[in-house]
Structures are given as C-alpha cells and as structure tokens.
Design a protein around this motif. Structure first.
Motif, short mmCIF file in Angstrom:
data_model
loop_
_atom_site.label_atom_id
_atom_site.label_comp_id
_atom_site.label_asym_id
_atom_site.label_seq_id
_atom_site.Cartn_x
_atom_site.Cartn_y
_atom_site.Cartn_z
N ASN A 58 -39.96 17.88 109.46
CA ASN A 58 -41.27 19.05 108.97
C ASN A 58 -41.75 20.26 109.52
O ASN A 58 -42.51 21.08 109.11
CB ASN A 58 -41.88 17.76 109.31
N THR A 59 -41.79 21.13 110.85
CA THR A 59 -42.25 21.56 111.03
C THR A 59 -41.31 23.25 110.48
O THR A 59 -42.35 23.75 110.60
CB THR A 59 -41.84 21.94 112.46
N LEU A 60 -39.86 23.07 110.60
CA LEU A 60 -39.57 23.86 109.73
C LEU A 60 -39.76 24.34 107.90
O LEU A 60 -39.78 25.39 107.28
CB LEU A 60 -37.73 24.07 110.14
N ASN A 61 -39.99 22.70 107.65
CA ASN A 61 -40.53 22.82 105.66
C ASN A 61 -41.75 21.96 106.03
O ASN A 61 -41.39 20.90 105.38
CB ASN A 61 -39.37 21.89 105.06
N PRO A 62 -42.83 22.88 106.01
CA PRO A 62 -44.62 21.57 106.42
C PRO A 62 -44.78 21.36 104.65
O PRO A 62 -45.38 19.95 104.69
CB PRO A 62 -45.23 23.29 106.48
N ASP A 63 -44.07 21.91 103.49
CA ASP A 63 -44.34 21.37 102.17
C ASP A 63 -43.43 20.62 102.12
O ASP A 63 -44.16 19.73 100.99
CB ASP A 63 -44.43 22.10 101.41
N PHE A 64 -42.65 19.77 103.36
CA PHE A 64 -41.57 19.25 102.49
C PHE A 64 -42.89 16.99 103.24
O PHE A 64 -42.03 16.22 102.24
CB PHE A 64 -40.26 18.88 103.14
N GLY A 65 -43.81 16.66 103.33
CA GLY A 65 -44.54 15.86 104.38
C GLY A 65 -44.86 15.45 102.67
O GLY A 65 -44.76 14.15 102.42
N ILE A 66 -45.11 15.95 101.79
CA ILE A 66 -45.68 15.39 100.59
C ILE A 66 -44.85 14.62 100.12
O ILE A 66 -45.34 13.71 99.73
CB ILE A 66 -46.48 16.77 99.88
N VAL A 67 -43.74 15.34 99.42
CA VAL A 67 -42.83 14.88 98.92
C VAL A 67 -42.85 13.92 99.38
O VAL A 67 -42.30 12.79 99.05
CB VAL A 67 -41.97 15.29 98.78
N VAL A 68 -42.46 13.35 101.13
CA VAL A 68 -41.57 12.05 101.40
C VAL A 68 -43.12 10.86 100.90
O VAL A 68 -42.49 10.61 101.21
CB VAL A 68 -41.91 13.03 103.18
N ALA A 69 -44.34 11.27 101.73
CA ALA A 69 -44.83 10.78 101.17
C ALA A 69 -45.11 9.96 99.73
O ALA A 69 -45.33 8.67 99.24
CB ALA A 69 -46.20 11.27 101.16
N PHE A 70 -44.41 10.95 98.86
CA PHE A 70 -44.50 10.28 97.33
C PHE A 70 -43.10 9.57 97.60
O PHE A 70 -43.37 8.67 96.95
CB PHE A 70 -44.76 11.55 96.46
N MET A 71 -42.52 10.12 97.78
CA MET A 71 -41.36 9.06 97.43
C MET A 71 -41.34 7.53 97.82
O MET A 71 -40.91 6.38 97.41
CB MET A 71 -39.87 9.74 98.10
N LEU A 72 -41.81 7.46 99.54
CA LEU A 72 -42.03 6.33 99.86
C LEU A 72 -43.18 5.66 99.52
O LEU A 72 -42.54 3.84 99.64
CB LEU A 72 -42.83 6.35 101.63
N THR A 73 -44.24 5.91 98.49
CA THR A 73 -45.11 5.67 97.90
C THR A 73 -44.41 5.16 96.98
O THR A 73 -44.83 3.52 96.70
CB THR A 73 -46.44 5.64 97.59
N TYR A 74 -43.47 5.45 95.98
CA TYR A 74 -42.74 5.38 94.77
C TYR A 74 -41.91 4.18 95.23
O TYR A 74 -41.37 3.38 94.37
CB TYR A 74 -42.04 6.08 94.07
N ILE A 75 -40.99 4.30 95.99
CA ILE A 75 -39.91 3.17 96.13
C ILE A 75 -41.09 2.45 96.95
O ILE A 75 -40.72 0.88 96.00
CB ILE A 75 -40.19 3.48 97.85
N THR A 76 -42.05 2.23 97.66
CA THR A 76 -42.76 0.44 98.07
C THR A 76 -43.32 -0.27 96.71
O THR A 76 -43.61 -1.20 95.94
CB THR A 76 -43.70 1.01 98.71
N LYS A 77 -43.96 0.80 95.39
CA LYS A 77 -44.74 -0.05 94.68
C LYS A 77 -43.43 -0.02 93.59
O LYS A 77 -43.87 -1.69 93.03
CB LYS A 77 -45.21 0.47 93.69
N ARG A 78 -42.44 0.43 93.59
CA ARG A 78 -40.96 -0.07 92.89
C ARG A 78 -40.37 -1.45 93.53
O ARG A 78 -39.75 -2.05 92.83
CB ARG A 78 -40.41 1.13 92.19
N ARG A 79 -40.49 -2.11 94.51
CA ARG A 79 -39.70 -2.47 95.06
C ARG A 79 -39.97 -3.75 94.13
O ARG A 79 -41.37 -4.56 94.24
CB ARG A 79 -40.15 -2.70 96.74
N ARG A 80 -39.22 -4.85 94.00
CA ARG A 80 -39.61 -6.22 93.27
C ARG A 80 -38.74 -7.61 94.74
O ARG A 80 -37.74 -6.97 94.90
CB ARG A 80 -38.03 -6.26 92.57
N TRP A 81 -39.87 -7.94 94.89
CA TRP A 81 -40.38 -8.71 96.08
C TRP A 81 -39.77 -10.55 95.39
O TRP A 81 -39.10 -10.95 95.46
CB TRP A 81 -41.26 -9.59 96.16
#
Length: 81
Positions: A58-81
């Motif tokens: 994240n230090t070398l690629n500062p814009d990637f943090g936004i992508v990670v947050a989006f991916m984690l949110t998407y995966i969490t919301k799509r998970r079927r319990w």
C-alpha cells in the motif's frame, strides 16, 4: 500526516524494527515449518510478515487501498450464510 514522503519515512523506520526484533520469531517459525508443526512463533511471524507486506504494497501503490476495501465489502455482502 501532511509530511511529504511520510509513508516512506515510516517504512524506513519500521523495517529495522521488524528485522531486529522479529528475527527470532521468523527463524523459529521456519524451524517449525520444516517439521510441519506450528507454535506461537509461527502465528507471530505470519501475522507480522503479512501485515508488513500489505503495508509495503500500500505504500508503493497508495490507490490500491480503495480497491481492497471495495472487494472486501463486495465479498462480505455476497457471502451466503
């Protein structure tokens, strides 16, 4: 922080701390891995190593943090319990 290159300064300060104080954890974790066993050193080495690599990325690629947050949110919301 509003300092220019603050992340690089923090990286330069963190690297020696991890290598000096974490050295024994990494060595003991590698010794345990040879015998296919795990102990607390393995947990500490894995967690600090992964956290350091993630911070380095994240230090070398500062814009990637936004992508990670989006991916984690998407995966969490799509998970079927």
């Amino acid at each position: 922080m509003d300092m220019p290159n603050a992340n690089l300064i923090l990286l330069a300060l963190t690297t020696p701390v991890l290598t000096v104080f974490g050295r024994s954890f990494f060595i003991n974790a590698l010794k345990q891995a040879r015998y296919r066993k795990a102990n607390m050193d393995t947990l500490v080495a894995l967690s600090t190593g992964i956290a350091f690599l993630f911070s380095l990325f994240n230090t070398l690629n500062p814009d990637f943090g936004i992508v990670v947050a989006f991916m984690l949110t998407y995966i969490t919301k799509r998970r079927r319990w």
